[in-house]
Scaffold this motif. Structure first.
Motif, PDB file in Angstrom:
ATOM      1  N   SER A 105      15.073 -37.819 -77.459  1.00 24.86           N
ATOM      2  CA  SER A 105      13.989 -38.484 -78.190  1.00 24.86           C
ATOM      3  C   SER A 105      13.335 -37.496 -79.145  1.00 24.86           C
ATOM      4  O   SER A 105      12.970 -36.394 -78.740  1.00 24.86           O
ATOM      5  N   PRO A 106      13.147 -37.899 -80.400  1.00 23.66           N
ATOM      6  CA  PRO A 106      12.516 -36.999 -81.358  1.00 23.66           C
ATOM      7  C   PRO A 106      10.992 -36.948 -81.232  1.00 23.66           C
ATOM      8  O   PRO A 106      10.355 -36.108 -81.846  1.00 23.66           O
ATOM      9  N   LEU A 107      10.401 -37.858 -80.438  1.00 24.11           N
ATOM     10  CA  LEU A 107       8.954 -37.894 -80.289  1.00 24.11           C
ATOM     11  C   LEU A 107       8.568 -38.701 -79.054  1.00 24.11           C
ATOM     12  O   LEU A 107       9.411 -39.319 -78.420  1.00 24.11           O
ATOM     13  N   VAL A 108       7.298 -38.679 -78.739  1.00 20.19           N
ATOM     14  CA  VAL A 108       6.751 -39.445 -77.615  1.00 20.19           C
ATOM     15  C   VAL A 108       6.514 -40.873 -78.078  1.00 20.19           C
ATOM     16  O   VAL A 108       6.025 -41.094 -79.184  1.00 20.19           O
ATOM     17  N   GLY A 109       6.867 -41.845 -77.258  1.00 20.11           N
ATOM     18  CA  GLY A 109       6.639 -43.244 -77.622  1.00 20.11           C
ATOM     19  C   GLY A 109       7.310 -44.188 -76.656  1.00 20.11           C
ATOM     20  O   GLY A 109       7.505 -43.880 -75.491  1.00 20.11           O
ATOM     21  N   THR A 110       7.686 -45.359 -77.165  1.00 22.17           N
ATOM     22  CA  THR A 110       8.378 -46.374 -76.366  1.00 22.17           C
ATOM     23  C   THR A 110       9.762 -46.566 -76.946  1.00 22.17           C
ATOM     24  O   THR A 110       9.917 -46.787 -78.145  1.00 22.17           O
ATOM     25  N   PHE A 111      10.783 -46.489 -76.076  1.00 19.87           N
ATOM     26  CA  PHE A 111      12.170 -46.620 -76.514  1.00 19.87           C
ATOM     27  C   PHE A 111      12.577 -48.093 -76.510  1.00 19.87           C
ATOM     28  O   PHE A 111      12.292 -48.826 -75.565  1.00 19.87           O
ATOM     29  N   TYR A 112      13.227 -48.502 -77.597  1.00 18.83           N
ATOM     30  CA  TYR A 112      13.789 -49.849 -77.671  1.00 18.83           C
ATOM     31  C   TYR A 112      15.285 -49.726 -77.932  1.00 18.83           C
ATOM     32  O   TYR A 112      15.711 -49.026 -78.845  1.00 18.83           O
ATOM     33  N   GLN A 134      22.658 -45.383 -85.707  1.00 16.43           N
ATOM     34  CA  GLN A 134      21.438 -45.657 -84.957  1.00 16.43           C
ATOM     35  C   GLN A 134      21.800 -46.104 -83.544  1.00 16.43           C
ATOM     36  O   GLN A 134      22.612 -46.996 -83.345  1.00 16.43           O
ATOM     37  N   ILE A 135      21.141 -45.462 -82.565  1.00 18.32           N
ATOM     38  CA  ILE A 135      21.398 -45.808 -81.160  1.00 18.32           C
ATOM     39  C   ILE A 135      20.174 -46.419 -80.496  1.00 18.32           C
ATOM     40  O   ILE A 135      20.246 -46.892 -79.366  1.00 18.32           O
ATOM     41  N   GLY A 136      19.022 -46.394 -81.182  1.00 19.81           N
ATOM     42  CA  GLY A 136      17.806 -46.948 -80.609  1.00 19.81           C
ATOM     43  C   GLY A 136      16.628 -46.753 -81.541  1.00 19.81           C
ATOM     44  O   GLY A 136      16.785 -46.274 -82.669  1.00 19.81           O
ATOM     45  N   ILE A 137      15.459 -47.115 -81.043  1.00 23.47           N
ATOM     46  CA  ILE A 137      14.212 -46.987 -81.789  1.00 23.47           C
ATOM     47  C   ILE A 137      13.172 -46.400 -80.834  1.00 23.47           C
ATOM     48  O   ILE A 137      13.117 -46.782 -79.664  1.00 23.47           O
ATOM     49  N   VAL A 138      12.351 -45.493 -81.350  1.00 18.21           N
ATOM     50  CA  VAL A 138      11.192 -45.028 -80.595  1.00 18.21           C
ATOM     51  C   VAL A 138       9.956 -45.441 -81.381  1.00 18.21           C
ATOM     52  O   VAL A 138       9.771 -45.038 -82.524  1.00 18.21           O
ATOM     53  N   GLU A 139       9.136 -46.293 -80.751  1.00 17.64           N
ATOM     54  CA  GLU A 139       7.897 -46.726 -81.378  1.00 17.64           C
ATOM     55  C   GLU A 139       6.794 -45.740 -81.006  1.00 17.64           C
ATOM     56  O   GLU A 139       6.585 -45.441 -79.834  1.00 17.64           O
ATOM     57  N   ALA A 140       6.112 -45.245 -82.020  1.00 22.25           N
ATOM     58  CA  ALA A 140       4.979 -44.345 -81.800  1.00 22.25           C
ATOM     59  C   ALA A 140       3.882 -44.732 -82.782  1.00 22.25           C
ATOM     60  O   ALA A 140       4.111 -44.748 -83.986  1.00 22.25           O
ATOM     61  N   MET A 141       2.738 -45.083 -82.262  1.00 23.37           N
ATOM     62  CA  MET A 141       1.579 -45.463 -83.082  1.00 23.37           C
ATOM     63  C   MET A 141       1.925 -46.586 -84.054  1.00 23.37           C
ATOM     64  O   MET A 141       1.629 -46.525 -85.242  1.00 23.37           O
TER      65      MET A 141
END
Length: 181
Positions: A105-112, A134-141
């Motif tokens: 993960s490149p950052l803290v957040g929620t993985f989708y 693309q293998i996923g999404i990380v939602e942050a803020m």
């Protein structure tokens, strides 16, 4: 303002009543209080005891881990910023070694795992991926940040479930070298 921040403010006022900010004890105490506040927010177990002193700056934190050795945090004074040393960690904190290439993960957040609810996931175990895919999404803020494979390979394990919180540098997907390499 959190309770710890209010206490820190009260303590700082007692140490530096004219609030000129030139007292080194003021800085040390403020750093100690911030450390404790951060531990209270991120701890996986309730804190049983916090002991703090200012003279020879020290902080002791004891977690309430049932039938485990509780980690103890000690903060000691130094010429530079206050240092924090963790004496012991709970047994569950040991991270097993990853076999294969880890996409992190490149950052803290929620993985989708999918582009939208109900859609097919970006990748599944057994899929072959190429670098930059693309293998996923990380939602942050409220920002959706794409997570891309940094090398080609075959997905052998997906370590995080959909809509789970992730930490910075946490392993999301494990890739094995593809047969084309």
């Amino acid at each position: 303002m959190t309770e710890a921040q209010e206490r820190a403010s009260d303590w700082l006022a007692a140490v530096d009543p004219d609030n000129n900010g030139h007292d080194d004890r003021n800085v040390a105490l403020e750093q100690m209080c911030r450390s404790i506040d951060g531990m209270l927010r991120t701890g996986k177990a309730p804190i049983r005891r916090v002991r703090m002193s200012l003279g020879v700056a020290s902080v002791e934190v004891e977690w309430d881990y049932p039938q485990q050795v509780a980690p103890q945090v000690t903060v000691t004074p130094a010429a530079a910023p206050v240092a924090v040393a963790v004496a012991a960690a709970p047994a569950e904190a040991v991270v097993p070694e990853v076999v294969g290439h880890a996409v992190k993960s490149p950052l803290v957040g929620t993985f989708y795992a999918a582009p939208e609810p109900g859609a097919a996931p970006f990748v599944k175990v057994g899929d072959e991926v190429h670098a930059g895919q693309q293998i996923g999404i990380v939602e942050a803020m409220k920002l959706m940040n794409p997570v891309e494979a940094d090398r080609a390979g075959v997905v052998v394990e997906i370590k995080v479930g959909n809509a789970e919180p992730v930490e910075y540098d946490q392993v999301l997907v494990v890739l094995a070298p593809s047969e084309q390499e």
